[in-house]
Design a protein around this motif. Structure first.
Motif, PDB file in Angstrom:
ATOM      1  N   LYS A  95      46.969  35.913  47.629  1.00 51.43           N
ATOM      2  CA  LYS A  95      46.962  37.159  48.398  1.00 51.43           C
ATOM      3  C   LYS A  95      47.507  38.329  47.570  1.00 51.43           C
ATOM      4  O   LYS A  95      47.039  39.459  47.699  1.00 51.43           O
ATOM      5  CB  LYS A  95      47.809  37.004  49.665  1.00 51.43           C
ATOM      6  CG  LYS A  95      47.202  36.054  50.698  1.00 51.43           C
ATOM      7  CD  LYS A  95      48.102  35.981  51.923  1.00 51.43           C
ATOM      8  CE  LYS A  95      47.543  34.999  52.967  1.00 51.43           C
ATOM      9  NZ  LYS A  95      48.422  34.913  54.153  1.00 51.43           N
ATOM     10  N   CYS A  96      48.518  38.053  46.751  1.00 49.62           N
ATOM     11  CA  CYS A  96      49.152  39.122  45.971  1.00 49.62           C
ATOM     12  C   CYS A  96      48.348  39.520  44.736  1.00 49.62           C
ATOM     13  O   CYS A  96      48.599  40.574  44.145  1.00 49.62           O
ATOM     14  CB  CYS A  96      50.560  38.691  45.528  1.00 49.62           C
ATOM     15  SG  CYS A  96      51.713  38.459  46.890  1.00 49.62           S
ATOM     16  N   SER A  97      47.412  38.684  44.300  1.00 46.03           N
ATOM     17  CA  SER A  97      46.682  38.921  43.048  1.00 46.03           C
ATOM     18  C   SER A  97      45.469  39.813  43.263  1.00 46.03           C
ATOM     19  O   SER A  97      44.892  39.849  44.352  1.00 46.03           O
ATOM     20  CB  SER A  97      46.236  37.603  42.421  1.00 46.03           C
ATOM     21  OG  SER A  97      47.352  36.812  42.111  1.00 46.03           O
ATOM     22  N   GLY A  98      45.095  40.513  42.199  1.00 34.98           N
ATOM     23  CA  GLY A  98      43.861  41.290  42.189  1.00 34.98           C
ATOM     24  C   GLY A  98      42.781  40.564  41.407  1.00 34.98           C
ATOM     25  O   GLY A  98      42.894  39.373  41.081  1.00 34.98           O
ATOM     26  N   ASN A  99      41.703  41.320  41.048  1.00 36.50           N
ATOM     27  CA  ASN A  99      40.577  40.701  40.349  1.00 36.50           C
ATOM     28  C   ASN A  99      40.446  41.163  38.899  1.00 36.50           C
ATOM     29  O   ASN A  99      39.561  40.707  38.192  1.00 36.50           O
ATOM     30  CB  ASN A  99      39.266  41.026  41.089  1.00 36.50           C
ATOM     31  CG  ASN A  99      39.231  40.403  42.484  1.00 36.50           C
ATOM     32  OD1 ASN A  99      39.692  39.276  42.675  1.00 36.50           O
ATOM     33  ND2 ASN A  99      38.680  41.145  43.456  1.00 36.50           N
ATOM     34  N   ASP A 100      41.322  42.080  38.460  1.00 37.54           N
ATOM     35  CA  ASP A 100      41.205  42.557  37.084  1.00 37.54           C
ATOM     36  C   ASP A 100      41.855  41.575  36.110  1.00 37.54           C
ATOM     37  O   ASP A 100      42.460  40.579  36.506  1.00 37.54           O
ATOM     38  CB  ASP A 100      41.836  43.947  36.928  1.00 37.54           C
ATOM     39  CG  ASP A 100      43.297  43.963  37.351  1.00 37.54           C
ATOM     40  OD1 ASP A 100      43.826  42.903  37.722  1.00 37.54           O
ATOM     41  OD2 ASP A 100      43.899  45.053  37.309  1.00 37.54           O
ATOM     42  N   GLN A 101      41.754  41.912  34.804  1.00 36.63           N
ATOM     43  CA  GLN A 101      42.242  41.002  33.767  1.00 36.63           C
ATOM     44  C   GLN A 101      43.754  40.852  33.819  1.00 36.63           C
ATOM     45  O   GLN A 101      44.296  39.766  33.636  1.00 36.63           O
ATOM     46  CB  GLN A 101      41.817  41.530  32.383  1.00 36.63           C
ATOM     47  CG  GLN A 101      42.137  40.598  31.227  1.00 36.63           C
ATOM     48  CD  GLN A 101      41.346  39.297  31.306  1.00 36.63           C
ATOM     49  OE1 GLN A 101      40.241  39.271  31.815  1.00 36.63           O
ATOM     50  NE2 GLN A 101      41.913  38.212  30.809  1.00 36.63           N
ATOM     51  N   VAL A 102      44.464  41.946  34.059  1.00 35.96           N
ATOM     52  CA  VAL A 102      45.925  41.890  34.126  1.00 35.96           C
ATOM     53  C   VAL A 102      46.373  40.991  35.268  1.00 35.96           C
ATOM     54  O   VAL A 102      47.293  40.172  35.131  1.00 35.96           O
ATOM     55  CB  VAL A 102      46.510  43.311  34.293  1.00 35.96           C
ATOM     56  CG1 VAL A 102      48.018  43.253  34.486  1.00 35.96           C
ATOM     57  CG2 VAL A 102      46.171  44.169  33.083  1.00 35.96           C
ATOM     58  N   SER A 103      45.704  41.120  36.421  1.00 39.34           N
ATOM     59  CA  SER A 103      46.076  40.295  37.582  1.00 39.34           C
ATOM     60  C   SER A 103      45.834  38.812  37.307  1.00 39.34           C
ATOM     61  O   SER A 103      46.610  37.954  37.733  1.00 39.34           O
ATOM     62  CB  SER A 103      45.269  40.743  38.800  1.00 39.34           C
ATOM     63  OG  SER A 103      45.588  42.072  39.148  1.00 39.34           O
ATOM     64  N   LYS A 104      44.770  38.507  36.568  1.00 37.32           N
ATOM     65  CA  LYS A 104      44.492  37.103  36.240  1.00 37.32           C
ATOM     66  C   LYS A 104      45.595  36.526  35.349  1.00 37.32           C
ATOM     67  O   LYS A 104      46.000  35.377  35.508  1.00 37.32           O
ATOM     68  CB  LYS A 104      43.140  37.002  35.544  1.00 37.32           C
ATOM     69  CG  LYS A 104      41.968  37.267  36.482  1.00 37.32           C
ATOM     70  CD  LYS A 104      40.638  37.159  35.746  1.00 37.32           C
ATOM     71  CE  LYS A 104      39.476  37.440  36.687  1.00 37.32           C
ATOM     72  NZ  LYS A 104      38.169  37.371  35.988  1.00 37.32           N
ATOM     73  N   ILE A 105      46.067  37.356  34.387  1.00 42.67           N
ATOM     74  CA  ILE A 105      47.148  36.895  33.512  1.00 42.67           C
ATOM     75  C   ILE A 105      48.418  36.655  34.326  1.00 42.67           C
ATOM     76  O   ILE A 105      49.117  35.653  34.159  1.00 42.67           O
ATOM     77  CB  ILE A 105      47.400  37.924  32.395  1.00 42.67           C
ATOM     78  CG1 ILE A 105      46.177  37.989  31.455  1.00 42.67           C
ATOM     79  CG2 ILE A 105      48.650  37.571  31.597  1.00 42.67           C
ATOM     80  CD1 ILE A 105      46.280  39.096  30.427  1.00 42.67           C
ATOM     81  N   GLU A 106      48.730  37.583  35.245  1.00 41.58           N
ATOM     82  CA  GLU A 106      49.915  37.440  36.093  1.00 41.58           C
ATOM     83  C   GLU A 106      49.821  36.189  36.954  1.00 41.58           C
ATOM     84  O   GLU A 106      50.786  35.428  37.093  1.00 41.58           O
ATOM     85  CB  GLU A 106      50.063  38.686  36.971  1.00 41.58           C
ATOM     86  CG  GLU A 106      50.408  39.941  36.192  1.00 41.58           C
ATOM     87  CD  GLU A 106      50.433  41.182  37.057  1.00 41.58           C
ATOM     88  OE1 GLU A 106      51.020  42.192  36.638  1.00 41.58           O
ATOM     89  OE2 GLU A 106      49.863  41.141  38.166  1.00 41.58           O
ATOM     90  N   GLN A 107      48.637  35.962  37.510  1.00 40.64           N
ATOM     91  CA  GLN A 107      48.450  34.789  38.359  1.00 40.64           C
ATOM     92  C   GLN A 107      48.622  33.494  37.565  1.00 40.64           C
ATOM     93  O   GLN A 107      49.234  32.527  38.032  1.00 40.64           O
ATOM     94  CB  GLN A 107      47.054  34.838  38.992  1.00 40.64           C
ATOM     95  CG  GLN A 107      46.765  33.701  39.990  1.00 40.64           C
ATOM     96  CD  GLN A 107      45.404  33.843  40.618  1.00 40.64           C
ATOM     97  OE1 GLN A 107      44.760  34.862  40.499  1.00 40.64           O
ATOM     98  NE2 GLN A 107      44.959  32.815  41.303  1.00 40.64           N
ATOM     99  N   GLU A 108      48.118  33.499  36.336  1.00 43.67           N
ATOM    100  CA  GLU A 108      48.237  32.313  35.489  1.00 43.67           C
ATOM    101  C   GLU A 108      49.697  32.021  35.147  1.00 43.67           C
ATOM    102  O   GLU A 108      50.137  30.869  35.153  1.00 43.67           O
ATOM    103  CB  GLU A 108      47.435  32.526  34.203  1.00 43.67           C
ATOM    104  CG  GLU A 108      47.458  31.323  33.273  1.00 43.67           C
ATOM    105  CD  GLU A 108      46.672  31.574  31.996  1.00 43.67           C
ATOM    106  OE1 GLU A 108      46.719  30.707  31.098  1.00 43.67           O
ATOM    107  OE2 GLU A 108      46.023  32.634  31.901  1.00 43.67           O
TER     108      GLU A 108
END
Length: 498
Positions: free
Chosen positions: A18-31
């Protein structure tokens, strides 16, 4: 028992999504957060509590739901039957319960026991020794990962190691160091001394590493954003059809490079940015210069079409072409190509605006160019300086032919002032060269006269030597006579000292 059970892991993962977005930065944060939670789910030990779960996500997702964290922490606790068994074991364990009690970190309990039966405090001593060594190990690993980082993953792992070291330090009772650190060391026969100063130094080191990691993490976001902007601008440039579209893409490209240059050099992101900037700047310069030349050629073609019917509009187009070409630096490989185009467009522009004054100005520039080339690599002889001065005079004569009423008069006057200044400099150099040659010749005559008829008196001899030295010192640097004069001067001064 694993530190994070499957139920709690599922709850936390859902909130991360829910907190994550779809851009590259958000993917890195989610990982990054997913790896932290996965690591907890694979570690064995006591269940992770609310504070630890919060630390795992809050630095990446400040908006993470506190309600979800509490729900996950509750789901991560063992069932009631296990808690009851744990307390029953402690209460019914008899001697084990007493041992647990006297090993609590309270000086009023430990101090009497340490005097009478220190062996009973062995479990807490072992625990403190373990946390001390783990703190040192985690600190070293954190230092290596943060200060020698090769990727964002290293920074993340270094942060986790720093937090682990902090927890190890938190498990070391500082009061113990003030009560009896010597007894602790003697008990184990250890060779190291763990003092309050060392403890504070370790805490400061953890804080410093965490600060560096925080700065590195903050710098990673603008790095990723700037790289994305560079990629987007490059794609826009490649797809652009018109010159205007290309120039807009160039402007966006420049803004992205400027953003990369603003990333602090002391961070890992800053070092990465500096490494990539060279390639980015090279590609940008090639595209920018190519756009300037293409734009100038396009303006020229359009000006040729309308020259006969719209001379004013044609001259404006050629001026725009000249403006683009003048922005190409001399060190660029396409500079000579740009200069050839520039010369041609200048002729076309001046033919439209002012054909007569254009001819005189062009002729003056040719004489000035010849004079400038001839002046290179001084010093020169008197004859050479006189030849250069003649070229400047011819250039000035051409400009003086342009009348006040002619459109090119103002431009001619600017050049005239510059060329007259240059002529004055050349005349000064010619005079200095002539005087230097005369002084050198006079000094040589004095030397030959002294050799032919040296005086018998030492004072007279030194007086004549001093006269030669004084003559040689009048020869200015930057003349052809100066090197020989310096040699003779050194020889004369040596003779004077003997």
């Amino acid at each position: 028992m694993y530190r994070l059970n499957k139920t709690a892991l599922k709850i936390l993962r859902a909130e991360v999504q829910k907190c994550s977005g779809n851009d590259q930065v958000s993917k890195i944060e989610q990982e990054i957060v997913s790896k932290r939670l996965e690591k907890l789910s694979q570690e064995k030990g006591s269940p992770a509590e609310l504070d630890e779960l919060r630390d795992s996500v809050i630095d990446i997702y400040p908006q993470f739901s506190e309600k979800v964290l509490k729900q996950a922490a509750k789901a991560n606790q063992p069932s009631g039957i296990f808690r009851k068994i744990k307390w029953a074991t402690i209460l019914l364990g008899g001697s084990a319960g007493i041992l647990w009690l006297i090993n609590l970190p309270y000086p009023m309990i430990r101090w009497p026991v340490a005097k009478t039966a220190p062996i009973l405090l062995l479990p807490s001593y072992i625990n403190m020794d373990h946390h001390y060594r783990e703190a040192i190990k985690n600190l070293e690993q954190a230092d290596q990962l943060i200060n020698q980082a090769t990727s964002a993953v290293d920074i993340e792992q270094g942060t986790l190691k720093a937090k682990a070291a902090q927890k190890n330090l938190d498990n070391l009772p500082v009061w113990f160091l003030g009560y009896y650190p010597q007894a602790y060391c003697n008990f184990f026969g250890c060779t190291w001394k763990f003092t309050v100063d060392e403890f504070e130094t370790a805490r400061q080191r953890v804080a410093r590493i965490e600060a560096i990691a925080f700065q590195d993490k903050n710098a990673l976001k603008p790095l990723v954003q700037a790289e994305q902007l560079v990629t987007i601008a490059r794609q826009q440039y490649e797809k652009a059809i018109t010159i205007k579209d290309k120039e807009n893409a160039i402007a966006s490209w420049q803004a992205a490079i400027d953003q990369l240059e603003q990333i602090p050099d002391a961070t890992f992101a800053g070092e990465s940015a500096q490494t990539k900037l060279k390639a980015y700047q090279r590609d940008f310069d090639n595209a920018r210069i190519g756009t300037f030349i293409a734009a100038a050629q396009e303006f020229d073609l359009e000006a040729e079409k309308i020259q006969a019917t719209q001379p004013k509009a044609a001259s404006e187009l050629w001026e725009q072409a000249l403006k683009r070409l003048n922005q190409i630096p001399t060190e660029n490989p396409r500079y000579l190509e740009a200069q050839r185009l520039l010369a041609g467009y200048q002729v076309k522009l001046k033919t439209v605006v002012d054909p007569r004054s254009d001819t005189y100005i062009e002729a003056a520039k040719q004489f000035a160019l010849a004079a400038a080339k001839a002046s290179q690599n001084p010093p020169h002889s008197v004859a050479k300086w006189e030849q250069i001065a003649k070229l400047w005079r011819k250039s000035i004569d051409q400009l003086e032919n342009i009348r006040v009423e002619e459109p090119g008069y103002v431009a001619a006057q600017k050049l005239l002032a510059e060329y007259q200044t240059n002529l004055g400099i050349i005349e000064t150099r010619r005079t200095a060269e002539s005087e230097a040659q005369a002084s050198l010749a006079a000094a040589n005559e004095q030397i030959q006269s002294l050799i032919a008829s040296p005086p018998s008196e030492p004072q007279q001899f030194k007086g004549r030597i001093q006269g030669i030295i004084n003559r040689l010192k009048t020869i200015q640097a930057g003349t052809t006579a100066y090197p020989e004069a310096q040699k003779l001067l050194a020889s004369a001064q040596k003779k004077l000292q003997n």
